[in-house]
Design an enzyme around this catalytic site. Structure first.
Site, PDB file in Angstrom:
ATOM      1  N   ARG A 115      -9.835   0.342   9.436  1.00 55.50           N
ATOM      2  CA  ARG A 115      -9.355  -0.826   9.514  1.00 55.50           C
ATOM      3  C   ARG A 115     -10.112  -1.748  10.478  1.00 55.50           C
ATOM      4  O   ARG A 115      -9.694  -3.326  10.589  1.00 55.50           O
ATOM      5  CB  ARG A 115      -7.977  -1.200   9.896  1.00 55.50           C
ATOM      6  CG  ARG A 115      -6.580  -1.172   9.460  1.00 55.50           C
ATOM      7  CD  ARG A 115      -5.525  -1.124  10.906  1.00 55.50           C
ATOM      8  NE  ARG A 115      -4.468  -1.758  10.008  1.00 55.50           N
ATOM      9  CZ  ARG A 115      -3.123  -1.511   9.649  1.00 55.50           C
ATOM     10  NH1 ARG A 115      -3.075   0.256   8.990  1.00 55.50           N
ATOM     11  NH2 ARG A 115      -2.242  -1.313   9.611  1.00 55.50           N
ATOM     12  N   ARG A 118      11.164  -6.231   4.767  1.00 49.13           N
ATOM     13  CA  ARG A 118      11.258  -4.827   5.267  1.00 49.13           C
ATOM     14  C   ARG A 118      12.428  -3.832   5.556  1.00 49.13           C
ATOM     15  O   ARG A 118      12.259  -4.013   6.573  1.00 49.13           O
ATOM     16  CB  ARG A 118      10.095  -4.306   5.410  1.00 49.13           C
ATOM     17  CG  ARG A 118       9.078  -2.945   4.742  1.00 49.13           C
ATOM     18  CD  ARG A 118       7.482  -2.013   5.357  1.00 49.13           C
ATOM     19  NE  ARG A 118       6.995  -2.623   6.343  1.00 49.13           N
ATOM     20  CZ  ARG A 118       5.807  -2.619   6.095  1.00 49.13           C
ATOM     21  NH1 ARG A 118       5.102  -1.820   5.432  1.00 49.13           N
ATOM     22  NH2 ARG A 118       5.291  -3.018   7.455  1.00 49.13           N
ATOM     23  N   ARG A 174      11.490  -1.590  10.975  1.00 50.10           N
ATOM     24  CA  ARG A 174      10.495  -1.384  12.149  1.00 50.10           C
ATOM     25  C   ARG A 174      10.254  -2.203  13.274  1.00 50.10           C
ATOM     26  O   ARG A 174      10.554  -4.106  13.164  1.00 50.10           O
ATOM     27  CB  ARG A 174       8.642  -1.415  11.882  1.00 50.10           C
ATOM     28  CG  ARG A 174       8.782   0.256  10.435  1.00 50.10           C
ATOM     29  CD  ARG A 174       7.564   0.636  10.128  1.00 50.10           C
ATOM     30  NE  ARG A 174       6.369  -1.125  10.409  1.00 50.10           N
ATOM     31  CZ  ARG A 174       5.293  -0.066   9.798  1.00 50.10           C
ATOM     32  NH1 ARG A 174       5.420  -0.185   8.863  1.00 50.10           N
ATOM     33  NH2 ARG A 174       3.688  -0.997  10.456  1.00 50.10           N
ATOM     34  N   ARG A 202      -0.226  -9.395  13.251  1.00 54.60           N
ATOM     35  CA  ARG A 202      -0.572  -8.471  12.444  1.00 54.60           C
ATOM     36  C   ARG A 202      -1.966  -9.187  11.374  1.00 54.60           C
ATOM     37  O   ARG A 202      -2.857  -8.747  11.301  1.00 54.60           O
ATOM     38  CB  ARG A 202      -0.196  -6.893  11.858  1.00 54.60           C
ATOM     39  CG  ARG A 202       1.355  -6.979  13.140  1.00 54.60           C
ATOM     40  CD  ARG A 202       2.156  -5.903  12.725  1.00 54.60           C
ATOM     41  NE  ARG A 202       2.825  -5.122  11.269  1.00 54.60           N
ATOM     42  CZ  ARG A 202       2.898  -4.539  10.482  1.00 54.60           C
ATOM     43  NH1 ARG A 202       4.167  -5.439  10.708  1.00 54.60           N
ATOM     44  NH2 ARG A 202       2.648  -3.742   9.984  1.00 54.60           N
ATOM     45  N   LYS A 246       0.994  -0.939  -0.196  1.00 51.23           N
ATOM     46  CA  LYS A 246       0.075   0.067   0.126  1.00 51.23           C
ATOM     47  C   LYS A 246       0.519   0.616   0.450  1.00 51.23           C
ATOM     48  O   LYS A 246       0.409   2.427  -0.881  1.00 51.23           O
ATOM     49  CB  LYS A 246      -0.843  -0.201   1.059  1.00 51.23           C
ATOM     50  CG  LYS A 246      -1.961  -0.722   0.956  1.00 51.23           C
ATOM     51  CD  LYS A 246      -2.647  -1.412   2.358  1.00 51.23           C
ATOM     52  CE  LYS A 246      -2.118  -1.499   3.846  1.00 51.23           C
ATOM     53  NZ  LYS A 246      -1.386  -2.682   4.731  1.00 51.23           N
TER      54      LYS A 246
HETATM   55  P1  ADP Z   1       1.702  -2.095   3.318  1.00 54.74           P
HETATM   56  O1  ADP Z   1       1.893  -0.033   3.235  1.00 54.74           O
HETATM   57  O2  ADP Z   1       0.897  -2.191   2.499  1.00 54.74           O
HETATM   58  O3  ADP Z   1       2.426  -2.578   4.355  1.00 54.74           O
HETATM   59  P2  ADP Z   1       4.450  -1.570   1.452  1.00 54.74           P
HETATM   60  O4  ADP Z   1       4.707  -0.912   0.833  1.00 54.74           O
HETATM   61  O5  ADP Z   1       5.262  -0.664   2.749  1.00 54.74           O
HETATM   62  O6  ADP Z   1       3.142  -1.963   1.911  1.00 54.74           O
HETATM   63  O7  ADP Z   1       5.546  -3.209   1.670  1.00 54.74           O
HETATM   64  C1  ADP Z   1       6.169  -3.853   2.011  1.00 54.74           C
HETATM   65  C2  ADP Z   1       7.160  -5.034   2.098  1.00 54.74           C
HETATM   66  O8  ADP Z   1       7.274  -5.202   0.223  1.00 54.74           O
HETATM   67  C3  ADP Z   1       8.635  -3.607   1.281  1.00 54.74           C
HETATM   68  O9  ADP Z   1       9.569  -4.049   1.667  1.00 54.74           O
HETATM   69  C4  ADP Z   1       8.677  -3.264   0.060  1.00 54.74           C
HETATM   70  O10 ADP Z   1       9.454  -2.849  -0.411  1.00 54.74           O
HETATM   71  C5  ADP Z   1       8.241  -4.477  -0.690  1.00 54.74           C
HETATM   72  N1  ADP Z   1       6.593  -4.391  -1.609  1.00 54.74           N
HETATM   73  C6  ADP Z   1       5.466  -3.646  -1.830  1.00 54.74           C
HETATM   74  N2  ADP Z   1       5.770  -3.751  -3.364  1.00 54.74           N
HETATM   75  C7  ADP Z   1       5.784  -5.145  -3.685  1.00 54.74           C
HETATM   76  C8  ADP Z   1       5.460  -6.376  -4.859  1.00 54.74           C
HETATM   77  N3  ADP Z   1       4.934  -5.574  -6.140  1.00 54.74           N
HETATM   78  N4  ADP Z   1       6.593  -7.295  -5.007  1.00 54.74           N
HETATM   79  C9  ADP Z   1       7.663  -7.757  -4.193  1.00 54.74           C
HETATM   80  N5  ADP Z   1       7.737  -7.031  -3.412  1.00 54.74           N
HETATM   81  C10 ADP Z   1       6.905  -5.616  -3.076  1.00 54.74           C
HETATM   82  P1  ADP Z   2       1.229  -1.662   7.724  1.00 55.11           P
HETATM   83  O1  ADP Z   2       0.772  -0.890   6.412  1.00 55.11           O
HETATM   84  O2  ADP Z   2       2.598  -2.275   7.331  1.00 55.11           O
HETATM   85  O3  ADP Z   2      -0.051  -2.789   8.587  1.00 55.11           O
HETATM   86  P2  ADP Z   2       0.995   0.640   9.075  1.00 55.11           P
HETATM   87  O4  ADP Z   2       1.313   1.194   8.988  1.00 55.11           O
HETATM   88  O5  ADP Z   2      -0.782   0.887   8.103  1.00 55.11           O
HETATM   89  O6  ADP Z   2       1.652  -0.907   9.365  1.00 55.11           O
HETATM   90  O7  ADP Z   2      -0.098   0.312  10.752  1.00 55.11           O
HETATM   91  C1  ADP Z   2       1.140  -0.121  11.670  1.00 55.11           C
HETATM   92  C2  ADP Z   2       0.060   0.035  13.172  1.00 55.11           C
HETATM   93  O8  ADP Z   2      -0.646   1.203  13.605  1.00 55.11           O
HETATM   94  C3  ADP Z   2      -0.744  -0.922  12.793  1.00 55.11           C
HETATM   95  O9  ADP Z   2      -0.247  -2.779  13.233  1.00 55.11           O
HETATM   96  C4  ADP Z   2      -1.790  -1.118  14.083  1.00 55.11           C
HETATM   97  O10 ADP Z   2      -1.115  -1.172  15.459  1.00 55.11           O
HETATM   98  C5  ADP Z   2      -1.551   0.539  13.799  1.00 55.11           C
HETATM   99  N1  ADP Z   2      -2.998   1.135  12.943  1.00 55.11           N
HETATM  100  C6  ADP Z   2      -2.438   1.992  11.974  1.00 55.11           C
HETATM  101  N2  ADP Z   2      -3.637   2.069  11.049  1.00 55.11           N
HETATM  102  C7  ADP Z   2      -4.621   1.888  11.797  1.00 55.11           C
HETATM  103  C8  ADP Z   2      -6.189   2.125  11.841  1.00 55.11           C
HETATM  104  N3  ADP Z   2      -6.734   2.344  10.880  1.00 55.11           N
HETATM  105  N4  ADP Z   2      -6.557   1.748  13.111  1.00 55.11           N
HETATM  106  C9  ADP Z   2      -6.223   0.904  14.359  1.00 55.11           C
HETATM  107  N5  ADP Z   2      -4.625   0.762  13.817  1.00 55.11           N
HETATM  108  C10 ADP Z   2      -3.608   1.499  13.481  1.00 55.11           C
END
Ligand code: ADP
Ligand code: ADP
Length: 223
Positions: A90, A129, A162, A173, A17
Site C-alpha cells: 500500500r 458493504r 465494518r 481511507r 479486490k
Molecule cells: P475491496 O476488497 O477492494 O475493498 P470488496 O470486494 O470488498 O472491495 O467490494 C466492496 C463492495 O462493493 C462490496 O460490498 C461488494 O459486494 C461490492 N462490489 C464488488 N465488486 C463490485 C462490482 N463490480 N460492482 C458493484 N459492486 C461491487
Molecule cells: P479495503 O480493501 O476495504 O481498503 P483492507 O481490508 O485491505 O480494506 O484494509 C483495512 C485496513 O487495514 C486499512 O484501512 C488499513 O488501516 C489496514 N491495512 C491493510 N493492509 C495494509 C497495509 N498493507 N499497510 C498499511 N495498512 C494496512
C-alpha cells in the site's frame, strides 16, 4: 522449474479486490493473503499486532510500514508456489520491501492487477458493504445482496458493517489511498508490471477480464 503466479491486487478500498480474489484464487488455485483480513483477525484475537493496528484502522489510516512489512513477508514465506496478495503493498516502501524479499529467493512478481473505480462509486460501495463476521465473505446491500438479509449465503454467519465502512472513515481511507497508495500505479507501470481493469463493470465482467489476462501471463511464462 514450474511457473508460479505471484500476483498483487491493487486499487482503492472498495474497488472489488476481495470479491475478485475469491474467484481468482479458485481459478488458479493460489494461496490468498489479505493484509486487511489478517489485521482484523489480529484485532479480534487481541494480539499485540491487533492492539497496535486497531486504532489506526478505525481512523482510516495505514498501519506503519515497520509493522506491516515484517508480518506480511512472514505470512508469505510459506507461499512458495505463488500467491494472490490483496491490500499489500500500500506504499512504495512496502513494494520495495516485497520486491527485495522475492529477489532474495530468486522469485519475482508476475503482475499488479489494478482495479480502477472512481471515488464517488467507492463511497457507494463501501457504505453498502456487508461482511460475514466469521470468514469475511463480502456482500452489498444493493449490488450483491445475500439470499436472506443479514446472513452469509456461504456459512450462515451474521453479516456486519465494518467500523471503517462508516461514511466519515471512508473519506479518510480515500485520502490515504490517494496520498500513499496511488503512487504505486506509476511505480508498477515503470517496471512493466501493471495491468489495468475497469472496476465499474459487473463483478462477472471484471472477473472475466482479469482471468483472461492472468491466463495469458501464465502461458507467456511457460513458453
Ligand atoms: P475491496 O476488497 O477492494 O475493498 P470488496 O470486494 O470488498 O472491495 O467490494 C466492496 C463492495 O462493493 C462490496 O460490498 C461488494 O459486494 C461490492 N462490489 C464488488 N465488486 C463490485 C462490482 N463490480 N460492482 C458493484 N459492486 C461491487
Ligand atoms: P479495503 O480493501 O476495504 O481498503 P483492507 O481490508 O485491505 O480494506 O484494509 C483495512 C485496513 O487495514 C486499512 O484501512 C488499513 O488501516 C489496514 N491495512 C491493510 N493492509 C495494509 C497495509 N498493507 N499497510 C498499511 N495498512 C494496512
Amino acid at each position: 522449474m514450474p511457473s508460479e503466479l505471484n500476483l498483487i491486487l491493487l486499487g482503492p478500498p472498495g474497488a472489488g479486490k476481495g470479491t475478485q480474489a475469491e474467484r481468482l484464487t479458485q481459478d488458479f488455485d493460489l494461496p490468498y493473503l489479505s493484509t486487511g483480513n489478517m489485521l482484523r483477525a489480529a484485532v479480534s484475537e487481541g494480539t499485540d499486532l491487533g492492539k497496535q493496528a486497531e486504532p489506526i484502522m478505525n481512523e482510516g489510516g495505514l498501519v506503519p510500514d515497520e509493522i506491516i512489512i515484517g508480518v506480511t513477508l512472514e505470512a508469505l514465506g510459506e507461499a512458495d508456489d505463488g500467491f494472490l496478495l490483496d491490500g499489500f503493498p500500500r506504499t512504495v516502501g512496502q513494494a520495495e520491501a516485497l520486491t527485495k524479499a522475492l529477489e532474495e529467493r530468486e522469485r519475482k512478481l508476475t503482475a499488479a492487477l489494478l482495479i480502477d473505480v472512481p471515488d464517488d462509486e467507492i463511497v457507494r460501495r463501501l457504505t453498502g458493504r456487508r461482511t460475514c463476521a466469521k470468514n469475511g465473505h463480502v456482500y452489498h446491500v444493493e449490488f450483491d445482496p445475500p439470499k436472506h438479509e443479514g446472513v452469509c449465503d456461504q456459512d450462515g454467519s451474521k453479516l456486519v458493517q465494518r467500523d471503517d465502512d462508516k461514511p466519515e472513515t471512508v473519506e479518510k481511507r480515500l485520502v490515504a489511498y490517494h496520498d500513499k497508495t496511488a503512487p504505486l500505479v506509476g511505480w508498477f507501470e515503470d517496471r512493466g508490471l501493471l495491468r489495468r481493469f475497469d472496476g465499474t463493470r459487473s463483478p462477472t465482467e471484471v472477473h472475466d477480464h482479469i482471468r483472461a489476462t492472468v491466463a495469458t501471463l501464465r502461458l507467456e511464462d511457460e513458453l
